[in-house]
Structures are given as structure tokens and as C-alpha cells.
Write an enzyme that holds these catalytic residues in place. Structure first.
Site, PDB file in Angstrom:
ATOM      1  N   GLU A 111      36.216  32.185 -33.589  1.00  0.00           N
ATOM      2  CA  GLU A 111      37.352  33.698 -34.169  1.00  0.00           C
ATOM      3  C   GLU A 111      38.039  34.590 -33.423  1.00  0.00           C
ATOM      4  OE1 GLU A 111      34.487  35.648 -36.620  1.00  0.00           O
ATOM      5  OE2 GLU A 111      33.350  34.532 -37.289  1.00  0.00           O
ATOM      6  N   LYS A 113      38.918  38.065 -32.179  1.00  0.00           N
ATOM      7  CA  LYS A 113      37.952  39.107 -31.967  1.00  0.00           C
ATOM      8  C   LYS A 113      39.274  40.690 -31.971  1.00  0.00           C
ATOM      9  CE  LYS A 113      34.423  41.475 -29.123  1.00  0.00           C
ATOM     10  NZ  LYS A 113      34.669  43.437 -29.253  1.00  0.00           N
ATOM     11  N   ASP A 115      40.264  44.578 -32.999  1.00  0.00           N
ATOM     12  CA  ASP A 115      40.362  45.681 -31.997  1.00  0.00           C
ATOM     13  C   ASP A 115      40.339  46.403 -33.389  1.00  0.00           C
ATOM     14  OD1 ASP A 115      39.241  47.167 -30.721  1.00  0.00           O
ATOM     15  OD2 ASP A 115      40.997  46.731 -29.344  1.00  0.00           O
ATOM     16  N   TYR A 220      33.594  39.329 -41.331  1.00  0.00           N
ATOM     17  CA  TYR A 220      33.203  38.375 -40.520  1.00  0.00           C
ATOM     18  C   TYR A 220      31.954  38.032 -40.766  1.00  0.00           C
ATOM     19  CZ  TYR A 220      32.901  42.407 -37.751  1.00  0.00           C
ATOM     20  OH  TYR A 220      32.451  43.774 -37.042  1.00  0.00           O
ATOM     21  N   LYS A 307      36.689  38.287 -23.508  1.00  0.00           N
ATOM     22  CA  LYS A 307      37.993  39.652 -23.708  1.00  0.00           C
ATOM     23  C   LYS A 307      38.993  38.866 -22.995  1.00  0.00           C
ATOM     24  CE  LYS A 307      35.849  43.306 -25.256  1.00  0.00           C
ATOM     25  NZ  LYS A 307      35.820  44.227 -24.542  1.00  0.00           N
ATOM     26  N   CYS A 403      40.034  74.448  -8.094  1.00  0.00           N
ATOM     27  CA  CYS A 403      39.623  74.415  -8.951  1.00  0.00           C
ATOM     28  C   CYS A 403      41.067  74.054 -10.263  1.00  0.00           C
ATOM     29  CB  CYS A 403      38.638  74.283 -10.196  1.00  0.00           C
ATOM     30  SG  CYS A 403      38.582  74.245 -12.085  1.00  0.00           S
ATOM     31  N   CYS A 406      39.450  76.380 -13.019  1.00  0.00           N
ATOM     32  CA  CYS A 406      39.470  78.390 -13.013  1.00  0.00           C
ATOM     33  C   CYS A 406      39.576  78.532 -11.281  1.00  0.00           C
ATOM     34  CB  CYS A 406      38.132  78.346 -12.857  1.00  0.00           C
ATOM     35  SG  CYS A 406      36.800  77.439 -11.796  1.00  0.00           S
ATOM     36  N   CYS A 421      34.067  71.729  -9.286  1.00  0.00           N
ATOM     37  CA  CYS A 421      34.154  72.402  -9.489  1.00  0.00           C
ATOM     38  C   CYS A 421      32.543  73.765  -9.521  1.00  0.00           C
ATOM     39  CB  CYS A 421      34.854  73.024 -10.301  1.00  0.00           C
ATOM     40  SG  CYS A 421      35.353  75.206 -10.807  1.00  0.00           S
ATOM     41  N   CYS A 427      33.789  77.975 -15.611  1.00  0.00           N
ATOM     42  CA  CYS A 427      34.953  77.385 -15.549  1.00  0.00           C
ATOM     43  C   CYS A 427      35.173  77.412 -16.809  1.00  0.00           C
ATOM     44  CB  CYS A 427      34.591  76.710 -14.614  1.00  0.00           C
ATOM     45  SG  CYS A 427      35.565  75.124 -14.983  1.00  0.00           S
TER      46      CYS A 427
HETATM   47  S1  IVH Z   1      30.435  39.494 -35.044  1.00  0.00           S
HETATM   48  C1  IVH Z   1      25.898  41.090 -33.496  1.00  0.00           C
HETATM   49  N1  IVH Z   1      32.909  38.864 -35.343  1.00  0.00           N
HETATM   50  O1  IVH Z   1      33.049  43.663 -32.275  1.00  0.00           O
HETATM   51  C2  IVH Z   1      27.576  41.222 -33.358  1.00  0.00           C
HETATM   52  N2  IVH Z   1      32.500  40.985 -34.405  1.00  0.00           N
HETATM   53  O2  IVH Z   1      31.048  43.802 -29.729  1.00  0.00           O
HETATM   54  C3  IVH Z   1      27.901  40.837 -34.334  1.00  0.00           C
HETATM   55  N3  IVH Z   1      34.193  41.971 -33.197  1.00  0.00           N
HETATM   56  O3  IVH Z   1      30.367  45.562 -33.732  1.00  0.00           O
HETATM   57  C4  IVH Z   1      29.627  40.761 -35.033  1.00  0.00           C
HETATM   58  N4  IVH Z   1      36.007  40.717 -34.208  1.00  0.00           N
HETATM   59  O4  IVH Z   1      32.808  45.333 -35.082  1.00  0.00           O
HETATM   60  C5  IVH Z   1      32.073  39.371 -34.722  1.00  0.00           C
HETATM   61  N5  IVH Z   1      35.166  38.581 -35.464  1.00  0.00           N
HETATM   62  C6  IVH Z   1      34.854  39.395 -34.961  1.00  0.00           C
HETATM   63  C7  IVH Z   1      34.232  40.427 -34.362  1.00  0.00           C
HETATM   64  C8  IVH Z   1      33.947  41.276 -34.103  1.00  0.00           C
HETATM   65  C9  IVH Z   1      35.544  42.154 -33.940  1.00  0.00           C
HETATM   66  C10 IVH Z   1      33.793  43.280 -32.755  1.00  0.00           C
HETATM   67  C11 IVH Z   1      32.770  44.151 -34.088  1.00  0.00           C
HETATM   68  C12 IVH Z   1      31.341  44.619 -33.525  1.00  0.00           C
HETATM   69  C13 IVH Z   1      32.444  44.490 -32.242  1.00  0.00           C
HETATM   70  C14 IVH Z   1      30.681  43.142 -30.737  1.00  0.00           C
END
Ligand code: IVH
Length: 680
Positions: A111, A113, A115, A220, A307, A403, A406, A421, A427
Site C-alpha cells: 500500500e 504510505k 502522509d 486502511y 520510505k 546568546c 539574552c 546559553c 533567558c
Molecule cells: S498500517 C501497526 N497503512 O503510518 C500500524 N499505516 O508508521 C498499522 N500510514 O500511524 C498502520 N499510510 O498513520 C498503515 N497504508 C498505510 C498507511 C499507514 C500511512 C501511517 C499511519 C501510521 C503510520 C505508521
């Protein structure tokens, strides 16, 4: 028709038209007729708020004002994912999965990820009843009214069992650009990036503003007590047919090579999605196999995030400014000619410390390479010397000697990277930083105070250290005000202390007196004493008096406390002002000792034995394990020595402890073996 029936009828009809419109792209009535019906419903609900239904379409336009979000405990903890940037590590993870499943065949779901911010939604009897943020993973903020504005999230479903849905809330890129264009036109500061914009919006108190921002959510995960689905791919199909917004980008694959091919395929394609993305998640498909693989203390073994490497661009260095943190550490910041990186405009980047600045050898006007580390904080990775013009050996920018807040001359401890500092007491950024640290959720959890309100308290001379918070009174607070500009959203708003605000502040301060000792200890902000160290110190010394007179040698006996931490604690309590501040906290009634649990004797199986544990355990929290040892006659010690009888080894065990035990020939046992000891 009576209002009860009419409200019900309108709710049903409008929901039906909405569904036709959003899911089947058909309009069965004119826009005008639709608006009339919605208006009639709004008016009826305004007259009879108690009759508003949980799936009323008016939730989508918001209107609820939430003063303070309630904290809700998650039924299922919201864990994070282990992540990697390397294909090699992915293959290693795949090997571990294969081994964990004893070579049985398995499938993965790949899937995107997304953000944004993770959300958890609960459905009961077919209705969306709660939407909660991730928070610290065990409890988060109840933002139901805001979550209900997400149009793609059904307010009502046909499945009537109680279940939870996890997903990523986000601000669509197009929406982000639209809002920013408007802000620019209004001469206001723009939002930093879609992720921050989403997280800021989800936490807004007025849900009608939230509704106007058209947030969305990709779903998801499905969680419930029954075996509704056997595999993840089935659950995604199921969620889709219940009407949830499940991204079409997921793919079922049968081996890691196919997963890696998916990663390559989406490397560029992901930028075409409506939401910011930072990688790929690979998950074992079968729920039964997930159960076999289990979890580490932080994340499931059945999933991993890959990532994508950060994008890198070059831009011009305009200058260097400095930020002073809570502990007085001074961080240099590069001011840059704005450059677009992974969908956001970067104007500033951290230079970390003086050494890093020296390594880079920066000159004003240099072309520098900027990268987004973890796609959040940009940093400078190098200088493009080929672009440098002018003198052959130009003057490089030197780190400040005083600093910037301050003007006190800065100091640096040998062996440390940061310049500090030393003017801890007055400060300004250090004073406010300490109080912000003290009130945070992980410490005293006074969520009715925030950065803006603290600034007001400091400016009015009411607070200079955390203990002063406990001297605040209704009369001192009422009527204070200031215009505050939010750093994230750039939005200005007037913070003023009206009756209700003051009551909430005082209530928050009062209930902070119930926070346990370890959280108060963490809140003191002793340098190098993080949450885990605070926990360990609290359970070792039991109260602040014992801790405050501990010598370095004694402190070194505490698990995981090293020389740097020990010295910092001794220095903290050698300072008379700190001692007085702690005394004031004590007088105010804060918890400065651990609550002693009585040891109930369960047996003497561990009589005469010295035990120590490392890592985390399936059946016991740390305190429970300690209680178990004590109630069976065993003695818990603080470090590995020859005298130790057993080292109980859990998940994520400390490698140095294991190595030492190995070297000294100490017997290491698992959680199960420990349980066997108890019954022997
Ligand atoms: S599964 C046990 N699927 O990534 C964790 N997470 O680092 C199960 N996220 O907190 C998460 N896309 O906010 C999953 N397709 C995806 C995702 C996803 C984004 C985020 C989610 C989670 C974080 C985990």
C-alpha cells in the site's frame, strides 16, 4: 408532521441524494430543491438540537464548537511501523517473516504510505460514534465533530457490530493550494505544507471551519472482536463495499520481488495522488499469519514501511539565524531563497550545531543542497563549491558567541556538540520552553495551557518557573490578553482570558496534581532525563527526596543511567533555586513519590534469588513483573553482575546487558521460563 418524524425523513432523504451524488454521480433532484431540504433540516435541528441524528448530513457542514477535546483511551493501541530506506533491509525483513511462518506460503499487500495524520473511527450499531487522533498511541483526542465533516467517511453503515477503522486523514493537495492562494490574496501568512495543514485543521475547535477545508481520509485497517475477515485484502474489499474511501493503489503480491517492483513503480507515480506520501507499507495478508508473527514492543512484525529517499535540491543561502531551545542549546538555522521540495516551499533549514556549520564552511550567497529528512525538517547536506563566485578564500560564517535572545556569552561542555546559553533562569526562550515542557501531555498534561497562553503569563510576570503555575488564581488571570501568531499555520488570533478559559486553566492545573511521580520528574526537564529515564529513576528512588541527595555513584546503579545523566541530575539538585522550585511543587500537592503497592505474598519460589529483566514482555508490564518477582520472594537488582541468578530476557532486550550476562555466565531465561520458575 411532528419534528421527530420530519427530521428523520429529511435526514434519510438528504443522505440518499448525497450518496447518489457522491458515489453514483447522479443528481435526482435540482440543487435548489436539495438546498431547501438541507436548510429546513438545519432550522429544525437548531430548534430541537436533542433531535439531531447521529448520521445527519448537517454534520458535514460542522457547526459544533469543541472547547477542549476529551482524551479517549484507544481500545486497540495505535502502533507505529518499523521502517527502512533500503531494499536490502526489506529482504532481511522478508527472511524473518519466512522464518517466523516456518516456510509456509504467504502473501503481502503493498500500500501507499499516506502522509497525513492517523485517525481511529469507531462504529457502533451501524453509526460513526467516535473519531480520535493517534495521540501517544494509547490515548488520543476525541475529534468526532471534525471527523464527521469528512464526506467520504460514512456516518452510517449496514454493518452493526462494533468495529474500529484506522485511516490517514489528509488535506488534498488541491485544497491546500486553494487555501494558500486565498490566504496570499488576503495578505495573510500561508500554510507550511499539506501535512501540517491537515493536522492543524483536524485540531481546530470550530468544526464549521474544518468542514470548509474539505479534509479527506484513506482507510486502511479494520478492527473488531469477531472474525469478520480472514485476510487484509478481504477487509479492504469489505470496507470499500461498506462505502469507505479505500485507495485503489493497493496490490496483493506473492513475494518480496513483486513488492519491490511495486515500490519502483510508485516512486514517481505517487506524486499524482491527491495526498502527500512518504513511502510504501508492506503487510502480511493473512490475519492468522499476522497472529503467528506478533509484535515487538513498538510495531507489528508482520508489516514494514519502506520510505523513499528524500528529494534534494540546490538553493541560495541568504543568512544564518539562531534558535534557543528549552535547555539553552543554540541551533543555527539557514535562511534560504525559497525552494520547492517534495510539494512544499522550504525557506529555512536546520544546520544542527557549530561543528556541522564549520564542516559545511558556509559563505553568504552560497549555493547549498537542501534535503528533507523524513520529509519534515529540511537540512543542508552540502555546498555546491562550483557555484561560488568572488574571492578564492572568502570569510566563512562563524557561529555566534553570545546568546541571540539574552546576549549572555555562550558556553560549550567538552565533548558536546551544542553551545549553550548558561543564563538558564532568565533567558526568555528557556523560561517559556521549560514551562511548555512541563505542561505537555507526557508530563503534567495541562492541556488547557499552550504556547500562546504561557507567553501571556510570562509577559505579565505571573510565571517564571513551573511552580508559579500553582500560585495562579482566578483574579490574576481574568482579562489578560495578547495577539498570538501560530508558527505552523501563520495565523494570527487574539488569545484572551475570559471566564471559561480561566476556569479551564485552573481546572487543568488542579488535576495535574494527580499526575504520577515519574511524569512530574520528566516534566522538571532535567537535561538528559527523558521519559524512560524518569520512569526508571522514579521506580528506583521512590521519591524526590531520595533522588535529590543521590550521589553520582548511586545514580549509576539505576538501569540505563550513564555518567552524563548522573552528572546532570547531581548538578540539577546542587542548584538551590531548583531545590526551592521542587519544594514549592511539593507544597502545592504534586505527586513527588511513587505510590507504594503492598506486596502480597504469592509464594517463595524465588526466595534468595537475584533477578533482573531487560526488554518488554507479553504478559507483564514492567511494574507487574517487578511485583511478581517481589511477591514470590525474589529480589530485583539494578545491574548485571556475577551474583545475578537470572536475567529475564524480553522483546527488544538491551544488547549491552545481554553481552555482559553472556560474558559473566549469567543464566538468561525467557518470559515463559520465568513463569515455569514460579510454579516449580
Ligand atoms: S498500517 C501497526 N497503512 O503510518 C500500524 N499505516 O508508521 C498499522 N500510514 O500511524 C498502520 N499510510 O498513520 C498503515 N497504508 C498505510 C498507511 C499507514 C500511512 C501511517 C499511519 C501510521 C503510520 C505508521
Amino acid at each position: 408532521m411532528n419534528p421527530v418524524d420530519r427530521i428523520q425523513e429529511l435526514t434519510q432523504q438528504i443522505n440518499h441524494y448525497n450518496e447518489q451524488y457522491y458515489q453514483n454521480e447522479t443528481s435526482e433532484i435540482s440543487d435548489q430543491e436539495f438546498d431547501f431540504m438541507l436548510k429546513e433540516l438545519e432550522e429544525l435541528e437548531a430548534k430541537h438540537p436533542e433531535l439531531k441524528l447521529s448520521d445527519s448530513p448537517t454534520h458535514r457542514v460542522g457547526g459544533t464548537i469543541t472547547k477542549d477535546f476529551a482524551t479517549v483511551e484507544h481500545t486497540y493501541p495505535m502502533l507505529s511501523l518499523s521502517n527502512t530506506y533500503s531494499e536490502e533491509e526489506l529482504r532481511e525483513w522478508d527472511e524473518r517473516v519466512k522464518k517466523g511462518l516456518l516456510d509456509a506460503p504467504y502473501e503481502y499487500v503493498c500500500e501507499i504510505k499516506f502522509d497525513g495524520i492517523s485517525l481511529s473511527m469507531t462504529y457502533e450499531n451501524g453509526y460513526l460514534v467516535r473519531g480520535v487522533t493517534r495521540g501517544d498511541g494509547t490515548k488520543g483526542d476525541d475529534i468526532t465533530a471534525n471527523v464527521k465533516t469528512i464526506r467520504s467517511l460514512p456516518l452510517k453503515v449496514i454493518n452493526t457490530e462494533t468495529f474500529e477503522i484506522r485511516g490517514e486523514g489528509f488535506m488534498p493537495n488541491t485544497e491546500f493550494e486553494k487555501i494558500n492562494a486565498q490566504l496570499l490574496e488576503d495578505g495573510k501568512a500561508t500554510l507550511a505544507n499539506p501535512r501540517n495543514a491537515a493536522s492543524g485543521t483536524f485540531k481546530m475547535q470550530d468544526s464549521s471551519v474544518v468542514a470548509s477545508r474539505n479534509l479527506d481520509c484513506y482507510v486502511y485497517q479494520f478492527l473488531s472482536e469477531s472474525d469478520t475477515y480472514k485476510t487484509h485484502s478481504e477487509s479492504l474489499e469489505g470496507l470499500k463495499s461498506l462505502g469507505f474511501n479505500v485507495s485503489d493503489s493497493s496490490r496483493l503480491v506473492t513475494n518480496i520481488d513483486e513488492a519491490i517492483a511495486y515500490i519502483h513503480e510508485w516512486d514517481q507515480k505517487r506524486h499524482t495522488l491527491p495526498c502527500a506520501t512518504d513511502g510504501i507499507v508492506i503487510k502480511v495478508n493473512s490475519y492468522a499469519q499476522r497472529e503467528d508473527l506478533g509484535f515487538t514492543s513498538k510495531s507489528p512484525r508482520w508489516a514494514i514501511a519502506y520510505k523513499y529517499k528524500a528529494e534534494n535540491k540546490s538553493t541560495k543561502l541568504l543568512g544564518v539565524t539562531y534558535q534557543v531551545g528549552r535547555t539553552g542549546a543554540v541551533t543555527p538555522v539557514a535562511e534560504l531563497k525559497p525552494v520547492s521540495l517534495s510539494m512544499t516551499t522550504v525557506r529555512r533549514a536546520t544546520l544542527h550545531n557549530a561543528d556541522e556549520m564549520e564542516r559545511l564552511g558556509l559563505v553568504i550567497g552560497d549555493s547549498v543542497f537542501v534535503e528533507k529528512a523524513g520529509e519534515i525538517i529540511p537540512k543542508i547536506t552540502g555546498v555546491d563549491h562550483s557555484q561560488r563566485q568572488g574571492e578564492l578564500f572568502p570569510e566563512t560564517i562563524k557561529f555566534v558567541t553570545n546568546c541571540p535572545a539574552c546576549n549572555t556569552p555562550l558556553k560549550r561542555t567538552e565533548g558536546e556538540a551544542a553551545w549553550y546559553c548558561p543564563n538558564e533562569k532568565t533567558c526568555p526562550p528557556q523560561v517559556s520552553g521549560r514551562i511548555e515542557h512541563f505542561i505537555q501531555r507526557k508530563a503534567l498534561d495541562i492541556d488547557s495551557l499552550g504556547q500562546g497562553k504561557i507567553e501571556i503569563l510570562i509577559e505579565n510576570g505571573l510565571v517564571k518557573d513551573p511552580a508559579d503555575l500553582y500560585q495562579l488564581t482566578y483574579d490574576k488571570l481574568l482579562g489578560l490578553e495578547k495577539v498570538h501568531t501560530d508558527e505552523v499555520t501563520g495565523k494570527s488570533r487574539k488569545v484572551s482570558f475570559k471566564e471559561k478559559t480561566v476556569e479551564n486553566i485552573l481546572k487543568g492545573i488542579e488535576s495535574s496534581k494527580n499526575q504520577p511521580f515519574e511524569m512530574v520528574l520528566f516534566g522538571l526537564g532535567i537535561r538528559f532525563v527523558g521519559q524512560t529515564t524518569a520512569d526508571k529513576l522514579a521506580s528506583y528512588f521512590k521519591n524526590i527526596d531520595a533522588l535529590s541527595i543521590a550521589t553520582e555513584e548511586q545514580l549509576l546503579q539505576v538501569p540505563d543511567v550513564g555518567g552524563k545523566v548522573a552528572q546532570s541530575i547531581v548538578a540539577y539538585f546542587a542548584d538551590e533555586e531548583n531545590v526551592q522550585m521542587v519544594a514549592k511543587l511539593k507544597a502545592a500537592g504534586l505527586q513527588l513519590e511513587t505510590i507504594e503497592r503492598e506486596t502480597v505474598s504469592e509464594g517463595n519460589a524465588l526466595e534468595g534469588l537475584l533477578l533482573l529483566y531487560t526488554g518488554t514482555f507479553k504478559n507483564y508490564a514492567r511494574q507487574e513483573l517487578e511485583d511478581k518477582i517481589a511477591s514470590n520472594g525474589g529480589k530485583l537488582v539494578s545491574g548485571v553482575s556475577k551474583k545475578l541468578n537470572y536475567l529475564i530476557v524480553g522483546e527488544g532486550a538491551g544488547p549491552s546487558k545481554l553481552a555482559k550476562a553472556e560474558k559473566l555466565g549469567v543464566q538468561m531465561i525467557s518470559e515463559e521460563e520465568f513463569e515455569e520458575l514460579l510454579t516449580s
